[in-house]
Motif scaffolding. Structure first.
Motif, PDB file in Angstrom:
ATOM      1  N   ASP A 105      34.915  42.537  47.384  1.00 62.52           N
ATOM      2  CA  ASP A 105      35.671  41.452  46.740  1.00 62.52           C
ATOM      3  C   ASP A 105      36.599  40.783  47.759  1.00 62.52           C
ATOM      4  O   ASP A 105      36.783  39.572  47.749  1.00 62.52           O
TER       5      ASP A 105
ATOM      6  N   ARG B 268      24.035  41.382  44.537  1.00 66.32           N
ATOM      7  CA  ARG B 268      25.498  41.442  44.443  1.00 66.32           C
ATOM      8  C   ARG B 268      26.114  42.276  45.559  1.00 66.32           C
ATOM      9  O   ARG B 268      27.329  42.432  45.597  1.00 66.32           O
TER      10      ARG B 268
ATOM     11  N   ARG C  23      34.564  38.462  49.868  1.00 66.28           N
ATOM     12  CA  ARG C  23      34.222  37.248  49.122  1.00 66.28           C
ATOM     13  C   ARG C  23      35.427  36.341  49.015  1.00 66.28           C
ATOM     14  O   ARG C  23      35.349  35.143  49.217  1.00 66.28           O
ATOM     15  N   ARG C  24      36.562  36.945  48.686  1.00 71.00           N
ATOM     16  CA  ARG C  24      37.771  36.149  48.460  1.00 71.00           C
ATOM     17  C   ARG C  24      38.244  35.491  49.753  1.00 71.00           C
ATOM     18  O   ARG C  24      38.672  34.342  49.751  1.00 71.00           O
TER      19      ARG C  24
ATOM     20  N   THR D 289      45.613  45.624  40.666  1.00 71.37           N
ATOM     21  CA  THR D 289      45.480  44.226  40.261  1.00 71.37           C
ATOM     22  C   THR D 289      43.996  43.845  40.319  1.00 71.37           C
ATOM     23  O   THR D 289      43.222  44.514  40.989  1.00 71.37           O
ATOM     24  N   ALA D 290      43.632  42.757  39.630  1.00 70.36           N
ATOM     25  CA  ALA D 290      42.282  42.173  39.693  1.00 70.36           C
ATOM     26  C   ALA D 290      41.136  43.179  39.618  1.00 70.36           C
ATOM     27  O   ALA D 290      40.361  43.331  40.567  1.00 70.36           O
ATOM     28  N   PRO D 291      40.988  43.889  38.491  1.00 71.45           N
ATOM     29  CA  PRO D 291      39.873  44.826  38.356  1.00 71.45           C
ATOM     30  C   PRO D 291      38.525  44.120  38.295  1.00 71.45           C
ATOM     31  O   PRO D 291      38.422  43.031  37.725  1.00 71.45           O
ATOM     32  N   THR D 292      37.494  44.710  38.880  1.00 68.00           N
ATOM     33  CA  THR D 292      36.130  44.198  38.734  1.00 68.00           C
ATOM     34  C   THR D 292      35.206  45.393  38.516  1.00 68.00           C
ATOM     35  O   THR D 292      35.536  46.515  38.883  1.00 68.00           O
ATOM     36  N   ALA D 293      34.055  45.114  37.898  1.00 71.20           N
ATOM     37  CA  ALA D 293      33.125  46.199  37.578  1.00 71.20           C
ATOM     38  C   ALA D 293      32.006  46.274  38.607  1.00 71.20           C
ATOM     39  O   ALA D 293      31.531  45.256  39.093  1.00 71.20           O
TER      40      ALA D 293
ATOM     41  N   ALA E  28      32.309  43.394  43.042  1.00 79.38           N
ATOM     42  CA  ALA E  28      32.058  42.955  41.670  1.00 79.38           C
ATOM     43  C   ALA E  28      30.572  42.767  41.404  1.00 79.38           C
ATOM     44  O   ALA E  28      29.895  42.032  42.120  1.00 79.38           O
ATOM     45  N   GLY E  29      30.064  43.443  40.372  1.00 75.98           N
ATOM     46  CA  GLY E  29      28.668  43.295  39.976  1.00 75.98           C
ATOM     47  C   GLY E  29      27.695  44.011  40.885  1.00 75.98           C
ATOM     48  O   GLY E  29      26.498  44.034  40.610  1.00 75.98           O
TER      49      GLY E  29
ATOM     50  N   LEU F   6      34.986  50.079  36.137  1.00 80.51           N
ATOM     51  CA  LEU F   6      35.984  49.089  36.572  1.00 80.51           C
ATOM     52  C   LEU F   6      36.775  49.696  37.718  1.00 80.51           C
ATOM     53  O   LEU F   6      37.219  50.836  37.620  1.00 80.51           O
TER      54      LEU F   6
ATOM     55  N   ARG G 275      28.474  52.506  35.859  1.00 86.10           N
ATOM     56  CA  ARG G 275      29.158  51.211  35.925  1.00 86.10           C
ATOM     57  C   ARG G 275      30.636  51.457  35.610  1.00 86.10           C
ATOM     58  O   ARG G 275      30.960  52.045  34.582  1.00 86.10           O
TER      59      ARG G 275
END
Lengths: 457, 256
Positions: free
Chosen positions: A450, A46, A453-454, A14-18, A64-65, A7, A5
């Motif tokens: 991401d 996910r 999704r965005r 910018t905008a980190p997600t795991a 993300a996730g 980041l 897992r």
């Protein structure tokens, strides 16, 4: 298979997600991972997306996730086929590694972006372009075939003449049709590891545009660095470099003994921590002024190394850190020829806002590929970097979005990290066509990033 | 998803009637958020949050959904968070804004009322906060904005029930933030000074006040730069650095 897992961010930091990052070694392992991601239910579903070297500026290679399929360990190696002038490489192969071998054998990649640290898979998924777009189009135009693992676990060999709909949805498809594991693409013969460069300094935007329009066709590679902080009469001044691959006879006698000696260098690394706002209007203006002054007003036939001509920024490892802890936003758009007033308005607005961009480049695009989500189309493209914490940045870029859209232009998805879904949908009118193909190979929407999704792709 | 310049798509407001909370949501909507869930006690009954919903729609929200949420029933909190995620998908930002200020003199005369207020202001956030954290961790992104207060930075004699609850909340939020480090989820603590709202109408104004809109601006700026603690106004950070050092004998006499 190692899983961890972690980041993740893009190159803009910018905008980190795991996400859970897995590094498969074989195509079978990729298939296993995708099927596994598809089996999850409800909110635990996910999704999954492929990742290469993380050079997309925004959130294209994050999930993300979910699951991120890191392609770095996919069966390394490559095969050059001199008969057809092609190379076959695994999708995780970086253009940097590839070039080291190709140049030695007298070949070069068909298209290279401003960094050589991108993978073959990423080059196809983003349908990258380079300084030769006006003559050679984008990377996707040179791909003969590729292996794609779709979410059902199937392994498909596709190309422009074999399942062309899926192939062109994959080119520029930002990884949303499957995981590319291998590709075969055209390479070009070169005699030397040098380029013969002509340089011209232009005093303002009008002359920049005029010189580019008049002389682009005479060169294999062209690009213009543009000083976006120059105001008044100097607005839009630039340094235009245009080149051909050098022939042995172009080299100085000393270098003719080993004309294909390729020596990419990293001279320094950016420090781990850089204070915020190091790059501001004043420091960037000082840099731009010095850079402009240092460039020759007119030079002909200078011999440059491939790496210093194509990838000057790769000399500084992790240069993205220079923007400080809040990262950077890259903005790249294209507007069709004839929409020069839009380009001029945006350049003027950036100059009057004092937006500190020191890596702005202007380029003329030629014909695009048939890929519905591919970015390049005939017209002017401007790419610039700005600190993500610049006050008023969101509003400034939103106003540019509107102008670009009104001019019939579009944004580059591989660089986007902040656009709005409706704007992007309007910029890519063939999105529906692409979605239908995607739907046929990923009906349950397992592949998602991401970015997807965005932007609701 | 949160974008590179701090704008988000979905917001869950726990404490759907909080004036400060609503000001923050409105600001996020103006910056691009389209989906909002307002969670409050009785929110799903007709006409309970219509005015707030109208205000947010006028600011540009495409979807404003009411959701029943009772701070005093911790057993329901995980379900509330699940329900919110079912309504709008990923929760990009959750604003933890519920609580009661109450009146110190009343609390001192009525210990049960004081304990109820402490539940709303502190323990309710423990169950809700942990439920939110679990959800954000699973989705791999998201920010929990916790409305703390300078009242909890050093608890005063004049409002120690409220102050102690906020101190507990602040400490809880700091620990939760550390627990979420590197998970993609984050906690942002907001420490406003005196904010004139309906909730604080009965207490007289304190020095360095801030409006709900100023709190919203500070939160938006903090989201852009990834701040962990936001003081509103900013100078309160330095004021309290000094106040923390005052001798107890002096601090005891602080009028309010």
């Amino acid at each position: 298979m190692r899983r961890q897992r972690r980041l993740l961010t893009g190159w803009g930091r910018t905008a980190p997600t795991a996400a859970t990052v897995a590094r498969p070694r074989t195509t079978e392992e990729v298939a296993l991972l995708l099927r596994e991601a598809g089996r999850r239910e409800g909110t635990r579903r996910r999704g999954a997306i492929a990742r290469g070297l993380g050079r997309s500026y925004g959130d294209a290679a994050q999930c993300a996730g979910g699951l991120v399929v890191d392609c770095a360990d996919l069966a390394p190696g490559y095969r050059i086929d001199p008969e057809s002038s092609t190379v076959t490489a695994s999708s995780g192969t970086s253009l940097a590694d590839l070039m080291e071998h190709l140049v030695e054998h007298g070949y070069f990649v068909p298209v290279t972006p401003g960094t050589r640290h991108v993978t073959v898979g990423g080059a196809i998924s983003a349908d990258i372009h380079g300084k030769n777009h006006h003559v050679d189009s984008s990377f996707g135009a040179h791909v003969r075939s590729l292996t794609l693992v779709t979410p059902d676990g199937a392994e498909r060999r596709i190309g422009p003449d074999r399942d062309p709909d899926l192939f062109w949805a994959t080119v520029g498809g930002m990884g949303m049709t499957g995981v590319i594991t291998e590709a075969t693409f055209g390479i070009i013969p070169v005699e030397t590891a040098g380029v013969r460069v002509d340089t011209d300094r232009t005093p303002d935007l009008d002359s920049t545009l005029a010189v580019m329009s008049e002389t682009d066709d005479h060169y294999h590679y062209t690009v213009c660095w543009i000083d976006l902080l120059a105001r008044g009469r100097a607005m839009g001044r630039g340094v235009l470099t245009r080149a051909h691959h050098a022939q042995v006879t172009d080299l100085p006698p000393r270098r003719r003994r080993a004309p294909l000696r390729y020596t990419p260098r990293t001279v320094a690394g950016a420090p781990l921590r850089v204070p915020p706002r190091l790059l501001n209007t004043w420091s960037v203006r000082a840099f731009n002024t010095a850079y402009y002054a240092r460039a020759p007003k007119r030079a002909r036939g200078q011999i440059h190394e491939l790496s210093s001509f194509f990838h000057p920024l790769d000399a500084v490892r992790d240069w993205n850190r220079m923007y400080g802890p809040h990262g950077l936003v890259q903005y790249q758009f294209v507007v069709p020829f004839g929409e020069e007033p839009t380009l001029r308005r945006i350049v003027a607005r950036l100059a009057s806002a004092g937006a500190p961009s020191f890596l702005a480049v202007l380029k003329r695009f030629g014909e695009g590929t048939p890929a519905p989500l591919s970015f390049p189309c005939p017209g002017w493209t401007l790419a610039l970097d700005l600190p993500a914490d610049l006050p008023g940045l969101a509003r400034l870029l939103r106003s540019f979005d509107e102008q670009v859209l009104a001019a019939g232009g579009r944004l580059y998805l591989a660089k986007d990290s902040r656009a709005e879904p409706a704007v992007v949908h309007a910029m890519y009118p063939r999105l529906g066509e692409w979605r239908r193909v995607r739907q046929s190979v990923d009906p349950e929407g397992v592949l998602v990033s991401d970015l997807a999704r965005r932007l609701e792709l | 998803m949160r974008n590179a310049v701090g704008a988000v798509d979905s917001v869950l407001l726990l404490g759907g009637r909080s004036e400060i909370g609503l000001a923050i949501v409105e600001r996020l909507v103006r910056d691009g958020a389209r989906k909002v869930v307002l969670a409050a006690r009785g929110a799903e009954e007709p006409d309970r949050i219509t005015a707030s919903a109208e205000r947010l729609r006028a600011a540009g929200a495409a979807e404003v959904r009411p959701l029943d949420f009772d701070a005093a029933r911790p057993g329901t909190h995980a379900d509330v968070i699940d329900a919110a995620a079912k309504l709008v998908g990923d929760l990009d930002i959750v604003i933890d804004a519920f609580g009661v200020l109450g009146e110190q003199t009343v609390f001192e005369a009525d210990p049960v009322a004081a304990a109820d207020a402490a539940t709303a202001t502190f323990t309710g956030h423990v169950s809700a906060g942990l439920a939110v954290a679990a959800r954000l961790k699973e989705q791999g992104h998201g920010i929990l904005v916790v409305l703390s207060s300078v009242a909890g930075v050093r608890v005063r004699r004049a409002n120690f029930v409220y102050g102690a609850a906020k101190a507990g909340l602040d400490g809880f939020a700091q620990g939760l933030g550390d627990a979420l480090h590197e998970t993609g989820a984050r906690v942002m603590i907001v420490r406003p000074g005196y904010v004139p709202t309906q909730m604080s109408a009965h207490v007289s104004a304190a020095p360095f006040p801030a409006t709900a809109e100023q709190v919203a601006d500070a939160v938006a700026a903090g989201l852009r730069t990834g701040s962990e603690i936001v003081w509103v106004p900013r100078k309160l950070r330095f004021v309290f650095a000094g106040l923390r050092l005052l001798p107890r004998a002096v601090w005891r006499r602080m009028p309010r």
